[in-house]
Design a protein around this motif. Sequence first.
Motif, PDB file in Angstrom:
ATOM      1  N   ILE A 123       0.720  -1.301  -0.012  1.00 24.14           N
ATOM      2  CA  ILE A 123      -0.105   0.073  -0.157  1.00 24.14           C
ATOM      3  C   ILE A 123       0.272   1.450   0.480  1.00 24.14           C
ATOM      4  CG2 ILE A 123      -1.447   1.423   0.835  1.00 24.14           C
ATOM      5  CD1 ILE A 123      -2.598  -1.439   2.064  1.00 24.14           C
ATOM      6  N   ASP A 124       1.865   0.666   0.477  1.00 27.07           N
ATOM      7  CA  ASP A 124       2.530   2.616   0.890  1.00 27.07           C
ATOM      8  C   ASP A 124       3.501   2.841  -0.292  1.00 27.07           C
ATOM      9  OD1 ASP A 124       2.030   3.366   3.355  1.00 27.07           O
ATOM     10  OD2 ASP A 124       3.902   2.614   4.541  1.00 27.07           O
ATOM     11  N   HIS A 125       4.231   1.249  -0.884  1.00 27.79           N
ATOM     12  CA  HIS A 125       5.456   1.211  -1.723  1.00 27.79           C
ATOM     13  C   HIS A 125       4.271   2.365  -3.254  1.00 27.79           C
ATOM     14  CE1 HIS A 125       8.789   0.375  -4.342  1.00 27.79           C
ATOM     15  NE2 HIS A 125       7.951  -0.168  -6.008  1.00 27.79           N
ATOM     16  N   PHE A 126       3.243   1.961  -3.316  1.00 26.31           N
ATOM     17  CA  PHE A 126       2.218   2.128  -4.270  1.00 26.31           C
ATOM     18  C   PHE A 126       1.298   3.357  -4.217  1.00 26.31           C
ATOM     19  CE2 PHE A 126       3.309  -1.608  -5.901  1.00 26.31           C
ATOM     20  CZ  PHE A 126       4.274  -2.028  -7.439  1.00 26.31           C
ATOM     21  N   ALA A 127       1.075   3.854  -2.599  1.00 26.80           N
ATOM     22  CA  ALA A 127       0.356   4.960  -2.659  1.00 26.80           C
ATOM     23  C   ALA A 127      -0.960   4.711  -2.729  1.00 26.80           C
ATOM     24  CB  ALA A 127       0.905   5.912  -2.516  1.00 26.80           C
ATOM     25  N   LEU A 128      -1.461   3.173  -2.077  1.00 33.84           N
ATOM     26  CA  LEU A 128      -2.922   3.084  -2.470  1.00 33.84           C
ATOM     27  C   LEU A 128      -3.729   3.607  -1.565  1.00 33.84           C
ATOM     28  CD1 LEU A 128      -1.751  -0.789  -3.545  1.00 33.84           C
ATOM     29  CD2 LEU A 128      -2.250   0.838  -5.284  1.00 33.84           C
ATOM     30  N   PHE A 129      -4.792   3.655  -2.271  1.00 36.13           N
ATOM     31  CA  PHE A 129      -5.692   4.584  -1.027  1.00 36.13           C
ATOM     32  C   PHE A 129      -5.506   5.365  -0.795  1.00 36.13           C
ATOM     33  CE2 PHE A 129      -5.486  -0.219  -0.569  1.00 36.13           C
ATOM     34  CZ  PHE A 129      -6.612  -1.030  -1.705  1.00 36.13           C
ATOM     35  N   GLY A 130      -4.873   6.026  -0.933  1.00 33.02           N
ATOM     36  CA  GLY A 130      -4.771   7.657  -0.230  1.00 33.02           C
ATOM     37  C   GLY A 130      -3.611   7.651   0.271  1.00 33.02           C
ATOM     38  N   ALA A 131      -2.904   6.353   0.751  1.00 35.65           N
ATOM     39  CA  ALA A 131      -1.782   6.631   1.388  1.00 35.65           C
ATOM     40  C   ALA A 131      -0.479   7.405   0.833  1.00 35.65           C
ATOM     41  CB  ALA A 131      -1.527   4.989   1.671  1.00 35.65           C
ATOM     42  N   LYS A 132       0.077   7.876   1.870  1.00 31.83           N
ATOM     43  CA  LYS A 132       1.706   8.503   1.071  1.00 31.83           C
ATOM     44  C   LYS A 132       2.276   7.613   0.924  1.00 31.83           C
ATOM     45  CE  LYS A 132       5.479  11.094   4.226  1.00 31.83           C
ATOM     46  NZ  LYS A 132       6.055  11.524   4.920  1.00 31.83           N
ATOM     47  N   LEU A 133       2.795   7.896  -0.063  1.00 32.35           N
ATOM     48  CA  LEU A 133       3.634   7.331  -0.684  1.00 32.35           C
ATOM     49  C   LEU A 133       5.085   6.757   0.054  1.00 32.35           C
ATOM     50  CD1 LEU A 133       4.732   5.413  -3.645  1.00 32.35           C
ATOM     51  CD2 LEU A 133       5.901   8.181  -4.068  1.00 32.35           C
ATOM     52  N   ARG A 134       5.618   6.198   0.066  1.00 28.21           N
ATOM     53  CA  ARG A 134       6.994   5.667   0.738  1.00 28.21           C
ATOM     54  C   ARG A 134       7.105   3.783  -0.206  1.00 28.21           C
ATOM     55  NH1 ARG A 134       7.682   3.743   7.149  1.00 28.21           N
ATOM     56  NH2 ARG A 134       9.851   3.543   6.616  1.00 28.21           N
ATOM     57  N   PRO A 135       8.265   4.178  -1.115  1.00 26.49           N
ATOM     58  CA  PRO A 135       8.639   3.141  -1.410  1.00 26.49           C
ATOM     59  C   PRO A 135       9.083   2.290  -0.403  1.00 26.49           C
ATOM     60  CG  PRO A 135       9.989   5.652  -2.409  1.00 26.49           C
ATOM     61  CD  PRO A 135       8.823   5.698  -1.176  1.00 26.49           C
ATOM     62  N   LEU A 136       9.492   0.806  -0.756  1.00 29.44           N
ATOM     63  CA  LEU A 136       9.578  -0.267  -0.590  1.00 29.44           C
ATOM     64  C   LEU A 136      11.081  -0.242  -0.612  1.00 29.44           C
ATOM     65  CD1 LEU A 136       9.245  -2.727   1.828  1.00 29.44           C
ATOM     66  CD2 LEU A 136       9.365  -4.046  -0.755  1.00 29.44           C
ATOM     67  N   ASP A 137      12.201  -0.005   0.526  1.00 31.82           N
ATOM     68  CA  ASP A 137      13.551   0.487   0.399  1.00 31.82           C
ATOM     69  C   ASP A 137      13.759  -0.713   0.619  1.00 31.82           C
ATOM     70  OD1 ASP A 137      13.520   0.151   3.527  1.00 31.82           O
ATOM     71  OD2 ASP A 137      14.096   2.649   2.985  1.00 31.82           O
ATOM     72  N   LEU A 138      15.237  -1.023   1.215  1.00 31.62           N
ATOM     73  CA  LEU A 138      15.989  -2.260   1.576  1.00 31.62           C
ATOM     74  C   LEU A 138      15.724  -2.305   2.970  1.00 31.62           C
ATOM     75  CD1 LEU A 138      18.140  -4.538   1.510  1.00 31.62           C
ATOM     76  CD2 LEU A 138      19.977  -3.456   1.162  1.00 31.62           C
ATOM     77  N   SER A 139      16.065  -1.842   4.167  1.00 29.81           N
ATOM     78  CA  SER A 139      15.725  -1.751   5.558  1.00 29.81           C
ATOM     79  C   SER A 139      13.640  -2.095   5.721  1.00 29.81           C
ATOM     80  CB  SER A 139      15.689  -0.618   5.779  1.00 29.81           C
ATOM     81  OG  SER A 139      15.088  -0.535   6.761  1.00 29.81           O
ATOM     82  N   ARG A 140      12.582  -1.663   4.803  1.00 28.30           N
ATOM     83  CA  ARG A 140      12.157  -2.034   5.061  1.00 28.30           C
ATOM     84  C   ARG A 140      11.366  -3.879   4.500  1.00 28.30           C
ATOM     85  NH1 ARG A 140       6.987   1.540   3.598  1.00 28.30           N
ATOM     86  NH2 ARG A 140       6.216   0.109   5.330  1.00 28.30           N
ATOM     87  N   ALA A 141      12.171  -4.212   2.831  1.00 27.21           N
ATOM     88  CA  ALA A 141      12.097  -5.454   2.940  1.00 27.21           C
ATOM     89  C   ALA A 141      13.521  -6.315   3.746  1.00 27.21           C
ATOM     90  CB  ALA A 141      13.257  -5.644   1.296  1.00 27.21           C
ATOM     91  N   VAL A 142      14.268  -6.239   4.477  1.00 26.50           N
ATOM     92  CA  VAL A 142      14.916  -6.079   5.238  1.00 26.50           C
ATOM     93  C   VAL A 142      14.172  -6.759   6.447  1.00 26.50           C
ATOM     94  CG1 VAL A 142      16.587  -6.646   7.577  1.00 26.50           C
ATOM     95  CG2 VAL A 142      17.107  -6.025   4.593  1.00 26.50           C
ATOM     96  N   GLY A 143      13.254  -5.815   7.116  1.00 22.50           N
ATOM     97  CA  GLY A 143      12.464  -5.858   8.293  1.00 22.50           C
ATOM     98  C   GLY A 143      11.055  -7.213   8.157  1.00 22.50           C
ATOM     99  N   ILE A 144      10.663  -7.538   6.719  1.00 24.47           N
ATOM    100  CA  ILE A 144       9.539  -8.024   5.602  1.00 24.47           C
ATOM    101  C   ILE A 144      10.023  -9.277   5.865  1.00 24.47           C
ATOM    102  CG2 ILE A 144       8.578  -9.304   4.258  1.00 24.47           C
ATOM    103  CD1 ILE A 144       7.691  -6.052   3.982  1.00 24.47           C
ATOM    104  N   VAL A 145      11.819  -9.954   5.797  1.00 20.23           N
ATOM    105  CA  VAL A 145      12.897 -10.910   5.608  1.00 20.23           C
ATOM    106  C   VAL A 145      12.428 -11.198   7.442  1.00 20.23           C
ATOM    107  CG1 VAL A 145      14.371 -11.525   5.309  1.00 20.23           C
ATOM    108  CG2 VAL A 145      13.133 -10.573   3.897  1.00 20.23           C
ATOM    109  N   LEU A 146      12.424 -10.297   8.193  1.00 14.05           N
ATOM    110  CA  LEU A 146      13.212 -11.141   9.614  1.00 14.05           C
ATOM    111  C   LEU A 146      11.559 -11.284  10.226  1.00 14.05           C
ATOM    112  CD1 LEU A 146      15.515  -7.935  10.133  1.00 14.05           C
ATOM    113  CD2 LEU A 146      15.878 -10.657   9.963  1.00 14.05           C
ATOM    114  N   MET A 147      10.442 -10.749   9.222  1.00 16.01           N
ATOM    115  CA  MET A 147       9.495 -11.070  10.161  1.00 16.01           C
ATOM    116  C   MET A 147       8.683 -12.440   9.948  1.00 16.01           C
ATOM    117  SD  MET A 147       6.395 -10.066  12.086  1.00 16.01           S
ATOM    118  CE  MET A 147       4.819 -10.043  12.306  1.00 16.01           C
ATOM    119  N   THR A 148       8.956 -12.411   8.756  1.00 19.32           N
ATOM    120  CA  THR A 148       8.606 -13.810   7.508  1.00 19.32           C
ATOM    121  C   THR A 148       9.688 -15.077   8.513  1.00 19.32           C
ATOM    122  OG1 THR A 148       8.714 -12.697   5.467  1.00 19.32           O
ATOM    123  CG2 THR A 148       8.756 -14.835   6.079  1.00 19.32           C
ATOM    124  N   LEU A 149      10.636 -15.047   8.918  1.00 16.83           N
ATOM    125  CA  LEU A 149      11.463 -15.519   9.388  1.00 16.83           C
ATOM    126  C   LEU A 149      11.619 -16.056  11.457  1.00 16.83           C
ATOM    127  CD1 LEU A 149      14.933 -14.621   8.095  1.00 16.83           C
ATOM    128  CD2 LEU A 149      13.891 -16.643   7.913  1.00 16.83           C
TER     129      LEU A 149
END
Length: 151
Positions: free
Chosen positions: A115-141
């Motif tokens: 949602i943030d990466h594509f600014a869907l539904f009026g959300a503020k644009l916040r591209p998926l960067d390395l830090s967020r991607a690493v956070g998602i991977v850590l959460m998955t693990l």
Amino acid sequence: MLPESMKYALIMLAAGAGVPVLAALNAQLGALVGSPAAAGAVMFLIAAVVAVFVAVVLGQSAAFALVSAQPRYLFLAGVLIAFYLLSISWVAPRFGVGNAVMFVLLGQIVAISVIDHFALFGAKLRPLDLSRAVGIVLMTLGVILAQRPGS
């Protein structure tokens, strides 16, 4: 006096803490009455009464007249909360509240990243960067590790 952002953080922390409590309570009610759907309907009725009361107390009851003129896709939120409630009420007694909520959290992190990466539904644009991607991977693990036998 707390800064505004701290107030928001504390409110959302309390809301987040309420998710597993809601799941456990409604799952137990659904099991006791033999119907997660009936338990969900009761919970939604109580939630609707509380929401109407708050709108009236805050002087916002005139907003109800504006609802019917809004885009129909916005009402999908009601379908999504019903899906969440019915699924958590049915899954939690079988899978465990902790397990169910961990997967809910993982789904939320992935969805908000999109949602943030594509600014869907009026959300503020916040591209998926390395830090967020690493956070998602850590959460998955973390979810995977928490699901291992003996965890």
